[in-house]
Scaffold this active site. Structure first.
Site, PDB file in Angstrom:
ATOM      1  N   MET A   1      62.757  19.426  40.753  1.00  0.00           N
ATOM      2  CA  MET A   1      62.780  18.947  42.124  1.00  0.00           C
ATOM      3  C   MET A   1      63.031  20.045  43.157  1.00  0.00           C
ATOM      4  SD  MET A   1      61.787  16.022  41.407  1.00  0.00           S
ATOM      5  CE  MET A   1      61.831  15.097  42.928  1.00  0.00           C
TER       6      MET A   1
ATOM      7  N   HIS B   1      52.799  15.026  39.428  1.00  0.00           N
ATOM      8  CA  HIS B   1      53.282  14.348  40.626  1.00  0.00           C
ATOM      9  C   HIS B   1      52.947  12.863  40.507  1.00  0.00           C
ATOM     10  CE1 HIS B   1      54.568  13.945  44.746  1.00  0.00           C
ATOM     11  NE2 HIS B   1      53.524  13.145  44.932  1.00  0.00           N
TER      12      HIS B   1
ATOM     13  N   GLY C   1      51.830  25.634  48.557  1.00  0.00           N
ATOM     14  CA  GLY C   1      52.160  24.429  49.310  1.00  0.00           C
ATOM     15  C   GLY C   1      52.965  23.439  48.471  1.00  0.00           C
TER      16      GLY C   1
HETATM   17  C1  GAR Z   1      58.221  12.041  37.143  1.00  0.00           C
HETATM   18  O1  GAR Z   1      57.817  10.749  37.540  1.00  0.00           O
HETATM   19  C2  GAR Z   1      57.487  13.091  37.939  1.00  0.00           C
HETATM   20  O2  GAR Z   1      56.189  12.724  38.269  1.00  0.00           O
HETATM   21  C3  GAR Z   1      58.360  13.202  39.149  1.00  0.00           C
HETATM   22  O3  GAR Z   1      59.671  13.126  38.671  1.00  0.00           O
HETATM   23  C4  GAR Z   1      59.683  12.290  37.517  1.00  0.00           C
HETATM   24  C5  GAR Z   1      60.438  13.011  36.407  1.00  0.00           C
HETATM   25  O4  GAR Z   1      60.650  12.158  35.321  1.00  0.00           O
HETATM   26  N1  GAR Z   1      58.124  14.432  39.829  1.00  0.00           N
HETATM   27  C6  GAR Z   1      58.126  14.548  41.165  1.00  0.00           C
HETATM   28  O5  GAR Z   1      58.364  13.621  41.914  1.00  0.00           O
HETATM   29  C7  GAR Z   1      57.812  15.944  41.656  1.00  0.00           C
HETATM   30  N2  GAR Z   1      57.594  15.931  43.070  1.00  0.00           N
HETATM   31  P1  GAR Z   1      61.087  12.727  33.886  1.00  0.00           P
HETATM   32  O6  GAR Z   1      62.317  13.587  34.107  1.00  0.00           O
HETATM   33  O7  GAR Z   1      61.409  11.480  33.103  1.00  0.00           O
HETATM   34  O8  GAR Z   1      59.933  13.497  33.330  1.00  0.00           O
END
Ligand code: GAR
Length: 214
Positions: free
Chosen positions: A100, A119, A153
């Site tokens: 993040m 994403h 970006g």
């Molecule tokens: C996932 O849904 C991913 O797409 C999102 O965080 C989650 C992590 O889940 N990523 C973002 O929002 C990036 N901007 P996880 O820890 O269970 O893989």
């Protein structure tokens, strides 16, 4: 066709801040031989992140690297530590799996064209935080997930693969995110397999050779 030894030599460094379900799907697909790669290092900016525990359970080195003084990015010194650890581990591909924080110039230069992210929306719609909530509030009828190369970006890099997920009338942010995550766990390993096999090619922003379902 790559040999087993050559396949397993494609080394993944995984960065995550959360529970690690994407990482687990990737690691398990590698262990099952469906992705010709191996995760060799997991780094997290969150000390008690689930992803670290899931890595240790699988015998994969996992480290908490404190993120430094900023909230949304790594400071220069910290970013240098992340780069150094990944280089020491000789990773071929950096896999962002729910990481993040925004990675800036020096990191992307160190791993040019070799950083991928997942994403939880159909980019370019709904970049940024809580994309499933943005989709629900906007009122779209389909959303999904996107795997893309990372550029300077925020969620703007060339798209590798996408999966579509319906938005149902009765959805809550949690139920929609859960449905997107099922699609993520299928899409991300498939994209990494395609990269490890050298199946993708670039034409400007376009990434060709979208992987078939595993
Ligand atoms: C996932 O849904 C991913 O797409 C999102 O965080 C989650 C992590 O889940 N990523 C973002 O929002 C990036 N901007 P996880 O820890 O269970 O893989």
């Amino acid at each position: 066709m790559q040999t087993q030894a050559a396949a397993a030599s494609f080394r993944l460094g995984v960065l995550g801040s959360g529970k690690g379900s994407n990482f687990a799907a990737i690691a398990d697909a590698c262990a099952a031989g469906r992705v010709p790669a191996q995760p060799v290092l997991v780094l997290s900016d969150v000390e008690n992140a689930g992803i670290l525990e899931l890595a240790r359970q699988r015998g994969i080195p996992a480290e908490y690297l404190p993120p430094g003084k900023f909230r949304t990015k790594l400071d220069e010194e910290t970013e240098a530590r992340y780069i150094a650890r990944l280089q020491e581990a000789r990773v071929d591909l950096v896999v962002l799996a729910g990481f993040m924080r925004i990675l800036k110039g020096p990191f992307l230069k160190a791993f040019e064209g070799r950083v991928v992210n997942i994403h939880p929306s159909l980019l370019p719609a709904f970049p940024g935080l809580e994309a499933w909530k943005q989709a629900l509030e906007y009122g779209v009828k389909v959303t999904g997930c996107t795997v893309h190369f990372v550029d300077q970006g925020v969620d703007t890099g060339p798209v590798i693969g996408q999966r579509v997920v319906p938005v149902l009338d009765e959805d809550t942010p949690a139920s929609l995110h859960a449905r997107i995550q099922v699609a993520e766990r299928e899409l991300y390993p498939a994209c990494i397999a395609a990269i490890a096999r050298g199946q993708l090619r670039r034409e400007g922003r376009r990434v060709l050779g979208f992987p078939p379902a595993l």
